[in-house]
Design a protein around this motif. Structure first.
Motif, short mmCIF file in Angstrom:
data_model
loop_
_atom_site.label_atom_id
_atom_site.label_comp_id
_atom_site.label_asym_id
_atom_site.label_seq_id
_atom_site.Cartn_x
_atom_site.Cartn_y
_atom_site.Cartn_z
N PRO A 1 -2.88 7.47 11.09
CA PRO A 1 -3.95 7.97 11.95
C PRO A 1 -4.12 9.49 11.83
O PRO A 1 -3.15 10.21 11.58
N GLN A 2 -5.33 9.96 12.03
CA GLN A 2 -5.61 11.40 11.91
C GLN A 2 -4.87 12.21 12.97
O GLN A 2 -4.64 13.41 12.78
N SER A 3 -4.52 11.57 14.06
CA SER A 3 -3.84 12.30 15.14
C SER A 3 -2.40 12.68 14.79
O SER A 3 -1.80 13.53 15.45
N ILE A 4 -1.85 12.07 13.75
CA ILE A 4 -0.46 12.34 13.36
C ILE A 4 -0.37 13.68 12.64
O ILE A 4 -1.08 13.93 11.66
N GLY A 5 0.53 14.53 13.12
CA GLY A 5 0.68 15.86 12.53
C GLY A 5 1.77 15.95 11.48
O GLY A 5 1.75 16.84 10.62
N VAL A 6 2.74 15.03 11.54
CA VAL A 6 3.84 15.06 10.59
C VAL A 6 4.46 13.67 10.50
O VAL A 6 4.49 12.93 11.49
N VAL A 7 4.92 13.32 9.30
CA VAL A 7 5.52 12.00 9.07
C VAL A 7 6.97 12.18 8.63
O VAL A 7 7.27 12.98 7.74
N LEU A 8 7.86 11.43 9.27
CA LEU A 8 9.28 11.44 8.90
C LEU A 8 9.57 10.20 8.06
O LEU A 8 9.21 9.09 8.45
N THR A 9 10.23 10.41 6.93
CA THR A 9 10.54 9.28 6.05
C THR A 9 11.80 9.60 5.27
O THR A 9 12.46 10.63 5.52
N THR A 10 12.15 8.75 4.32
CA THR A 10 13.33 8.99 3.48
C THR A 10 12.89 9.45 2.09
O THR A 10 11.72 9.31 1.72
N ASP A 11 13.84 9.96 1.34
CA ASP A 11 13.52 10.48 0.01
C ASP A 11 12.94 9.40 -0.90
O ASP A 11 12.01 9.65 -1.66
N SER A 12 13.49 8.19 -0.81
CA SER A 12 13.04 7.12 -1.71
C SER A 12 11.66 6.59 -1.33
O SER A 12 11.01 5.91 -2.13
N GLU A 13 11.20 6.90 -0.12
CA GLU A 13 9.91 6.37 0.34
C GLU A 13 8.80 7.43 0.42
O GLU A 13 7.64 7.09 0.68
N LYS A 14 9.15 8.69 0.19
CA LYS A 14 8.16 9.76 0.40
C LYS A 14 6.93 9.63 -0.50
O LYS A 14 5.83 10.03 -0.11
N SER A 15 7.11 9.05 -1.69
CA SER A 15 5.97 8.90 -2.61
C SER A 15 4.94 7.91 -2.07
O SER A 15 3.79 7.88 -2.54
N LEU A 16 5.33 7.11 -1.09
CA LEU A 16 4.42 6.11 -0.52
C LEU A 16 3.63 6.68 0.67
O LEU A 16 2.76 6.00 1.21
N ILE A 17 3.96 7.90 1.07
CA ILE A 17 3.34 8.49 2.25
C ILE A 17 2.17 9.37 1.86
O ILE A 17 2.33 10.36 1.13
N ASN A 18 0.99 9.02 2.33
CA ASN A 18 -0.21 9.80 2.04
C ASN A 18 -0.54 10.69 3.24
O ASN A 18 -1.33 10.34 4.12
#
Length: 211
Positions: free
Chosen positions: A41-58
């Motif tokens: 969602p556009q309201s999200i300012g930052v996303v927390l994830t893991t190193d192996s999954e970061k490439s999946l985060i747009n």
């Protein structure tokens, strides 16, 4: 009124999710749970994830969490991002010494972290970490004087290691260990008492000059 989440946790790693979510919930920070690859969602300012999954985060703001580390650091960074602050105006750390040591970290009046420790060493270690991880124009440590010997010991240890621009204050603990609610008094946890100590102005210690 429900506060809209500005932080998203996007991971299928059970351990990473558990640690991040526990930390967010302990601070009452609203968050959104996502599966990596899901629309954000556009309201999200930052996303927390893991190193192996970061490439999946747009998303333009992605923070990588190492599951072997304390999640408080990455969440502090996320809070700085969503509040658009690279530098806080004032960081105050409250300490409630006793059988258990309560420590609370407030940045510009907002609670970043509150913890309880069984030893003075662990409490002091947290203070050093939080001072380092939360840049601010003014940094203060407020120590409750309820147990004078312990309060003095903490103050002395901090003074021997911290620069003089970090202010150390000794705080009268009156009213910091109970909460009045509907006419009744309720005993606060040591961590919550530390929050009240951090919020109460104390007597500034004068650094002794060794001759």
């Amino acid at each position: 009124m429900r506060v809209r989440a500005r932080i998203a946790v996007a991971t299928v790693s059970g351990k990473a999710y558990y640690k991040l979510v526990n930390e967010l919930k302990s601070r009452n920070i609203p968050f959104l749970s996502l599966v990596p690859g899901e629309p954000i969602p556009q309201s999200i300012g930052v996303v927390l994830t893991t190193d192996s999954e970061k490439s999946l985060i747009n998303h333009q703001k992605v923070l990588v969490y190492n599951i072997e580390e304390d999640p408080s650091n990455v969440i502090n960074e996320a809070l700085r991002i969503i509040t658009s602050k690279n530098l806080y105006e004032e960081l105050i750390i409250g300490v409630d010494p006793g059988k258990t040591f309560g420590v609370a970290v407030l940045a510009d009046g907002k609670i970043l972290r509150r913890e309880e420790f069984s030893s003075i060493e662990k409490a002091i270690d947290m203070i050093f970490v939080e001072l380092k991880n939360n840049p601010s124009k003014i940094q203060k440590i407020r120590i409750g004087k309820g147990v004078p010997d312990l309060a003095e010991e903490i103050a002395r240890r901090l003074e021997s290691s911290l620069p003089e621009n970090i202010v150390i204050e000794m705080v009268d603990e009156a009213g910091t260990s109970t909460l009045k609610n509907m006419g009744f008094k309720r005993k606060l946890s040591d961590a919550d008492s530390a929050i009240k100590i951090a919020s109460k102005k104390g007597e500034r210690r004068t650094r002794s000059v060794d001759g």
